[in-house]
Design an enzyme around this catalytic site. Structure first.
Site: not given
Length: 537
Positions: A169, A201, A243, A308-309
């Site tokens: 990434q 994000d 976030e 989700h993390d």
């Protein structure tokens, strides 16, 4: 649906679309499947759905590694399916926000492929390159378990590229005005389709500067304000949710003067709710909320129990982290990075008293609550799946080998359905929970419905009330003429409390059960059962 501050008392519901409902039997959840389940979400009382990444991606980081910002991954359907979902959601007064990944792309993105192949490519400067891996040494490594450095050597490019997350990434270069414009264009593309905003994000990392930790830089805030101006001017009423996994005082600048983010996650309160339940005392929650600065009137915190993390333990001390791991993740398989990869129900020993108490805190503390799909029915986790996949298993709609998630055979699902006796679909599914008036699902529906009637929860002032008992978390929410006293017994034993009240109060009523409490001599005496909670008006 045009109230500009709608998000202040909204209930958000986070959906991993791959896990929600498979409409075409290929083993993967999709947009048409989600569209089929909108009535359920409306019935639950959700106001806004947050959809995790839907973009084409090689899925090295579950879609947060984007290969095309202007499309929907084939697995999920088409742009037309997405438009259909938005239309059907809006028809039910459900809003939709999606993930906007500003910081990085996938290394498979055509921009990066072009950039690494050719030093003269216009895309070369879309990324951050260096001949040495010694720049920006003060920036921490976030994925400690997998990444030895924030720099990775690229043989084809003949240089190192910068990345704050996985080496697949590469970070975008926000010092390039073309990148800044491109990402505003991306936002406009999706807003034009009708979405109601973005969860942005990993925003603290957009710029790099030598001699800093490369987080929360002034340049980052300048760009985010520019993005906000674009949205306000072109798409009023849409929101940006930030976030930034940081201490509350470090998140505060992301609200600006009400001109940067509309909303920001309050990460540090979350682990302290779990601390409070295990220690049976409120002090950790009290302390972090004491540290939380006030925010502009048009802004709001977002609070959550799980997502989700991993349950992140970045915003606790080293000692607290070890304590949380010992108490909530005794098996090393339950730990990941600086956190715990488990779902809500198993974390709280599948004890519905504790789970309900945690939800009562979620719905009464300051901020707009976010529910994570499946937690409302008490779904379990699979710690044997890799990375964070153990908390991203198929939604359990009904009993059966594929839990009503898909018509495909169980062996061809994107991930196995939870199969153990305690959390498998035979016992944990929407169908049976819906039919049981005392179920967790119906309790959450009831809490949401009551919360919706009282603006004090979303808009009200917040003040701790001292009950002279460390096991009691009590606080007052006040808005205009309404005052609500939320009382929580964090302990496994009965607690008696005594609270002085004004002469003018002749009766207190629990909003959830309609139980009435009569004061005696300007004092209210209450016996609280283990893990009992009251919303007293």
């Amino acid at each position: 649906m045009n109230e500009p501050l709608w998000y202040k008392d909204a209930i958000f519901y986070q959906i991993y679309v791959r896990a929600f409902r498979d409409s075409n039997g290929d083993g993967h959840g999709d947009l048409k499947g989600l569209t089929q389940k909108l009535d359920y979400l409306q019935e639950l009382g959700a106001d806004c759905l947050w959809l995790m990444p839907l973009y084409p991606s090689p899925l090295k980081d579950d879609g947060y590694d984007i290969a095309d910002y202007y499309n929907i991954a084939e697995t999920f359907g088409t742009l037309d399916d997405f438009k259909g979902l938005i239309e059907e959601a809006h028809r039910r007064n459900l809003r939709i926000i999606m993930d906007l990944v500003l910081n990085h792309t996938s290394d498979q993105h055509p921009w990066f492929q072009d950039a690494r192949a050719n030093r003269n490519s216009p895309y070369r400067n879309y990324y951050v390159w260096s001949d040495t891996d010694q720049k920006y040494q003060e920036a921490r490594i976030i994925f400690l378990d997998t990444e030895p450095s924030n720099w990775t050597w690229d043989e084809k490019a003949g240089q190192y590229f910068w990345h704050r997350f996985y080496s697949s990434q590469p970070d975008l270069n926000y010092d390039n005005p073309l990148v800044q414009e491109e990402m505003i264009r991306v936002a406009g593309f999706w807003l034009e389709l009708g979405i109601d905003g973005f969860r942005a994000d990993a925003v603290p990392y957009l710029f790099e500067r030598e001699g800093t930790n490369c987080e929360n830089l002034p340049e980052t805030h300048d760009y985010l304000k520019r993005l906000r101006r674009f949205i306000d001017q072109t798409y009023p009423g849409r929101i940006l949710l930030c976030e930034a996994n940081q201490w509350p005082e470090d998140v505060r600048p992301y609200f600006g003067d009400g001109d940067e983010f509309h909303m920001g996650f309050h990460f540090p309160i979350m682990p302290r709710i779990f601390m409070a339940l295990k220690k049976e005392r409120a002090e950790d929650m009290r302390e972090i909320l004491r540290r939380t600065p006030s925010i502009p009137e048009n802004c709001q915190w977002c609070i959550f129990l799980r997502n989700h993390d991993e349950l992140t333990l970045e915003m606790v001390t080293e000692e607290e982290r070890q304590w949380m791991w010992e108490n909530y993740a005794p098996d090393p398989r339950m730990r990941l990075n600086l956190g715990i990869r488990r779902r809500l129900a198993p974390l709280l020993d599948n004890d519905e008293r504790k789970i309900r108490l945690a939800y009562s805190l979620l719905f009464t503390l300051p901020g707009s609550p976010i529910l994570y799909y499946g937690d409302e029915i008490g779904m379990g986790e699979n710690i044997w799946l890799e990375d964070r996949n153990g908390v991203r298993t198929p939604m359990q709609w009904e009993p059966g080998p594929t839990a009503g998630f898909s018509e495909a055979s169980s062996g061809s699902l994107y991930a196995p359905v939870i199969s153990d006796e305690v959390y498998g679909p035979a016992r944990v599914n929407v169908k049976s929970k819906r039919a049981d008036p005392d179920s967790l699902l119906n309790m959450i529906r009831h809490m949401v419905a009551v919360r919706r009637k009282h603006q004090a929860f979303g808009w009200g002032d917040f003040a701790w009330i001292d009950m002279a008992n460390t096991s009691i978390a009590a606080f007052q929410r006040s808005h205009q003429t309404e005052t609500i006293l939320a009382i929580h017994n964090l302990s496994s034993t009965t607690q008696n409390i005594s609270y002085p009240i004004q002469k003018s109060v002749t009766l207190m009523t629990d909003l959830l059960t309609r139980q009435e409490f009569l004061p005696a001599d300007e004092t209210i005496e209450i016996e609280l059962a283990p893990y009992q909670y009251l919303w007293l008006r």
